[in-house]
Design an enzyme around this catalytic site. Structure first.
Site, PDB file in Angstrom:
ATOM      1  N   HIS A 135       0.812  -1.219   0.000  1.00  0.00           N
ATOM      2  CA  HIS A 135       0.000   0.000   0.000  1.00  0.00           C
ATOM      3  C   HIS A 135       0.847   1.271   0.000  1.00  0.00           C
ATOM      4  O   HIS A 135       0.333   2.352   0.249  1.00  0.00           O
ATOM      5  CB  HIS A 135      -0.963   0.000   1.200  1.00  0.00           C
ATOM      6  CG  HIS A 135      -2.031  -1.045   1.095  1.00  0.00           C
ATOM      7  ND1 HIS A 135      -2.842  -1.391   2.144  1.00  0.00           N
ATOM      8  CD2 HIS A 135      -2.421  -1.822   0.049  1.00  0.00           C
ATOM      9  CE1 HIS A 135      -3.685  -2.344   1.753  1.00  0.00           C
ATOM     10  NE2 HIS A 135      -3.445  -2.629   0.495  1.00  0.00           N
ATOM     11  N   CYS A 143       5.217  13.245  -6.613  1.00  0.00           N
ATOM     12  CA  CYS A 143       4.631  14.251  -7.499  1.00  0.00           C
ATOM     13  C   CYS A 143       3.794  13.554  -8.568  1.00  0.00           C
ATOM     14  O   CYS A 143       4.267  12.622  -9.220  1.00  0.00           O
ATOM     15  CB  CYS A 143       5.718  15.104  -8.150  1.00  0.00           C
ATOM     16  SG  CYS A 143       5.038  16.229  -9.396  1.00  0.00           S
ATOM     17  N   VAL A 251       1.083 -10.254  18.885  1.00  0.00           N
ATOM     18  CA  VAL A 251       2.218 -10.654  18.043  1.00  0.00           C
ATOM     19  C   VAL A 251       3.580 -10.350  18.677  1.00  0.00           C
ATOM     20  O   VAL A 251       4.579 -10.944  18.277  1.00  0.00           O
ATOM     21  CB  VAL A 251       2.166 -10.029  16.623  1.00  0.00           C
ATOM     22  CG1 VAL A 251       1.032 -10.653  15.826  1.00  0.00           C
ATOM     23  CG2 VAL A 251       2.042  -8.515  16.683  1.00  0.00           C
TER      24      VAL A 251
HETATM   25  P1  OAD Z   1      -7.229  -3.837  10.528  1.00  0.00           P
HETATM   26  O1  OAD Z   1      -7.348  -2.666  11.443  1.00  0.00           O
HETATM   27  O2  OAD Z   1      -8.367  -4.141   9.658  1.00  0.00           O
HETATM   28  O3  OAD Z   1      -6.916  -5.162  11.375  1.00  0.00           O
HETATM   29  C1  OAD Z   1      -5.903  -5.190  12.334  1.00  0.00           C
HETATM   30  C2  OAD Z   1      -5.985  -6.530  13.064  1.00  0.00           C
HETATM   31  O4  OAD Z   1      -4.889  -6.596  13.972  1.00  0.00           O
HETATM   32  C3  OAD Z   1      -7.251  -6.708  13.896  1.00  0.00           C
HETATM   33  O5  OAD Z   1      -7.929  -7.882  13.473  1.00  0.00           O
HETATM   34  C4  OAD Z   1      -6.745  -6.852  15.347  1.00  0.00           C
HETATM   35  O6  OAD Z   1      -7.412  -7.868  16.059  1.00  0.00           O
HETATM   36  C5  OAD Z   1      -5.300  -7.249  15.148  1.00  0.00           C
HETATM   37  N1  OAD Z   1      -4.386  -6.800  16.212  1.00  0.00           N
HETATM   38  C6  OAD Z   1      -4.321  -5.593  16.807  1.00  0.00           C
HETATM   39  N2  OAD Z   1      -3.315  -5.539  17.688  1.00  0.00           N
HETATM   40  C7  OAD Z   1      -2.711  -6.753  17.655  1.00  0.00           C
HETATM   41  C8  OAD Z   1      -1.598  -7.341  18.345  1.00  0.00           C
HETATM   42  N3  OAD Z   1      -0.889  -6.642  19.236  1.00  0.00           N
HETATM   43  N4  OAD Z   1      -1.283  -8.628  18.071  1.00  0.00           N
HETATM   44  C9  OAD Z   1      -2.005  -9.334  17.158  1.00  0.00           C
HETATM   45  N5  OAD Z   1      -3.041  -8.839  16.469  1.00  0.00           N
HETATM   46  C10 OAD Z   1      -3.392  -7.559  16.709  1.00  0.00           C
HETATM   47  O7  OAD Z   1      -5.881  -3.603   9.683  1.00  0.00           O
HETATM   48  P2  OAD Z   1      -5.441  -4.264   8.296  1.00  0.00           P
HETATM   49  O8  OAD Z   1      -5.880  -5.658   8.196  1.00  0.00           O
HETATM   50  O9  OAD Z   1      -4.001  -3.983   8.158  1.00  0.00           O
HETATM   51  O10 OAD Z   1      -5.764   0.085   3.556  1.00  0.00           O
HETATM   52  O11 OAD Z   1      -6.236  -3.380   7.257  1.00  0.00           O
HETATM   53  C11 OAD Z   1      -6.019  -3.582   5.891  1.00  0.00           C
HETATM   54  C12 OAD Z   1      -6.128  -2.303   5.103  1.00  0.00           C
HETATM   55  O12 OAD Z   1      -7.386  -1.694   5.356  1.00  0.00           O
HETATM   56  C13 OAD Z   1      -5.129  -1.233   5.457  1.00  0.00           C
HETATM   57  O13 OAD Z   1      -3.880  -1.397   4.822  1.00  0.00           O
HETATM   58  C14 OAD Z   1      -5.806   0.020   5.001  1.00  0.00           C
HETATM   59  C15 OAD Z   1      -7.187  -0.273   5.521  1.00  0.00           C
HETATM   60  O14 OAD Z   1      -8.233   0.392   4.937  1.00  0.00           O
HETATM   61  C16 OAD Z   1      -5.463   1.250   2.951  1.00  0.00           C
HETATM   62  O15 OAD Z   1      -5.247   2.278   3.572  1.00  0.00           O
HETATM   63  C17 OAD Z   1      -5.408   1.180   1.453  1.00  0.00           C
END
Ligand code: OAD
Length: 264
Positions: A135, A143, A251
């Site tokens: 991403h 730019c 994690v």
């Molecule tokens: P999410 O916020 O959807 O999910 C994060 C996950 O991490 C959740 O399921 C939590 O349970 C888990 N979590 C949080 N803290 C943790 C820890 N200490 N140990 C283990 N697990 C933990 O984030 P993403 O899956 O990264 O896209 O979201 C995907 C994409 O959606 C992002 O890259 C972004 C967003 O919209 C764009 O900006 C294009």
């Protein structure tokens, strides 16, 4: 236990690929997107859509300054989970890190170096795992005319001071160097991610809700070509059903332990 089984598979595997999301950076103080304290509870995704950037770059940048403050407030550093993955790379146990995160922390963890496995001395950068930022990177801008990339900090400062939208010396409008909603992931990047998932013997999905593409399909692709799939995430995901091993630990607990188990 489950992590022991996963460690055995990692040890036996030729190709181990890690795929990470916001959960791995949460312990560094970077907020996740979903959930109660999630960024998308405070902001509307549509404010940051590509169409909005094109229609109203000024408004987009005004909101983006706010988002940047919310996500990357103050100092944030790689945590022990990022470091464990970087170390597994140096140990020769991890081929690549595919990340959805734009915070740059995997790259920093690799650059920091740190400890090495005594049995396998650090042969410096060639043993670092490949980090593929699917991403993009929020710490940079690009730019939209000449394509030049620049460090984001001074540009975000200019925008915060009312220079909206910030522009390049060539006159083009800067865009955060990230993939916005409604924007395609670069084809070459997605191809590379898919072929790594296909090649992997072990595919680890770490700290991601696995609800958006390509997050949802990469673990399935890996599983379909015979990889052991491990999901390391606090909460359940829609992909848990195809995983061989699911860990619901933080994690910063599971990954350092996994690395230690692999070295045992
Ligand atoms: P999410 O916020 O959807 O999910 C994060 C996950 O991490 C959740 O399921 C939590 O349970 C888990 N979590 C949080 N803290 C943790 C820890 N200490 N140990 C283990 N697990 C933990 O984030 P993403 O899956 O990264 O896209 O979201 C995907 C994409 O959606 C992002 O890259 C972004 C967003 O919209 C764009 O900006 C294009």
């Amino acid at each position: 236990g489950d992590l022991e089984r996963l460690a055995d598979d990692v040890r036996r595997a030729d190709t181990v690929v890690a795929f990470t999301g916001a959960g791995i950076s949460a312990p560094s103080g970077v907020p996740t997107f979903r959930g109660d304290d999630g960024v998308w509870e405070r902001f509307d995704e549509r404010q940051f859509a590509y169409g909005r950037f094109q229609r109203d770059p000024e408004g987009f940048w005004e909101d983006r300054v706010e988002l940047q403050r919310t996500m990357f407030d103050g100092d944030f550093e790689p945590n022990t989970a990022h470091e464990a993955l970087a170390a597994m790379g140096r140990d020769g146990d991890l081929e690549a890190i595919l990340t959805q995160n734009t915070d740059g922390l995997h790259g920093e963890a690799a650059a920091v170096g740190g400890e090495t496995n005594d049995a396998e001395p650090n042969t410096a950068r060639d043993t670092d795992p490949t980090v593929l930022e699917l991403h993009g990177n929020s710490q940079r801008v690009r730019c939209t005319d000449c394509g030049n990339r620049r460090d984001g900090d001074p540009i975000f400062e200019r925008a915060a001071d009312g220079d909206l939208p910030p522009t390049c010396d060539c006159g083009g409008v800067f865009k955060p160097d990230v993939v916005l909603f409604g924007e395609q992931l670069p084809g070459a990047v997605i191809q590379r991610a898919r072929s790594l998932a296909r090649e992997s013997d072990v595919f680890l999905a770490i700290g991601s809700s696995l609800v958006v593409e390509p997050a949802a399909s990469l673990p399935r692709l890996a599983a379909s070509t015979g990889a052991t799939v491990g999901i390391l995430n606090l909460e359940s995901t829609p992909v848990d059903g195809i995983a061989d091993i699911v860990s619901r630990e933080d994690v910063t607990d599971s990954l350092p332990r996994l690395r230690d188990l692999v070295l045992e």
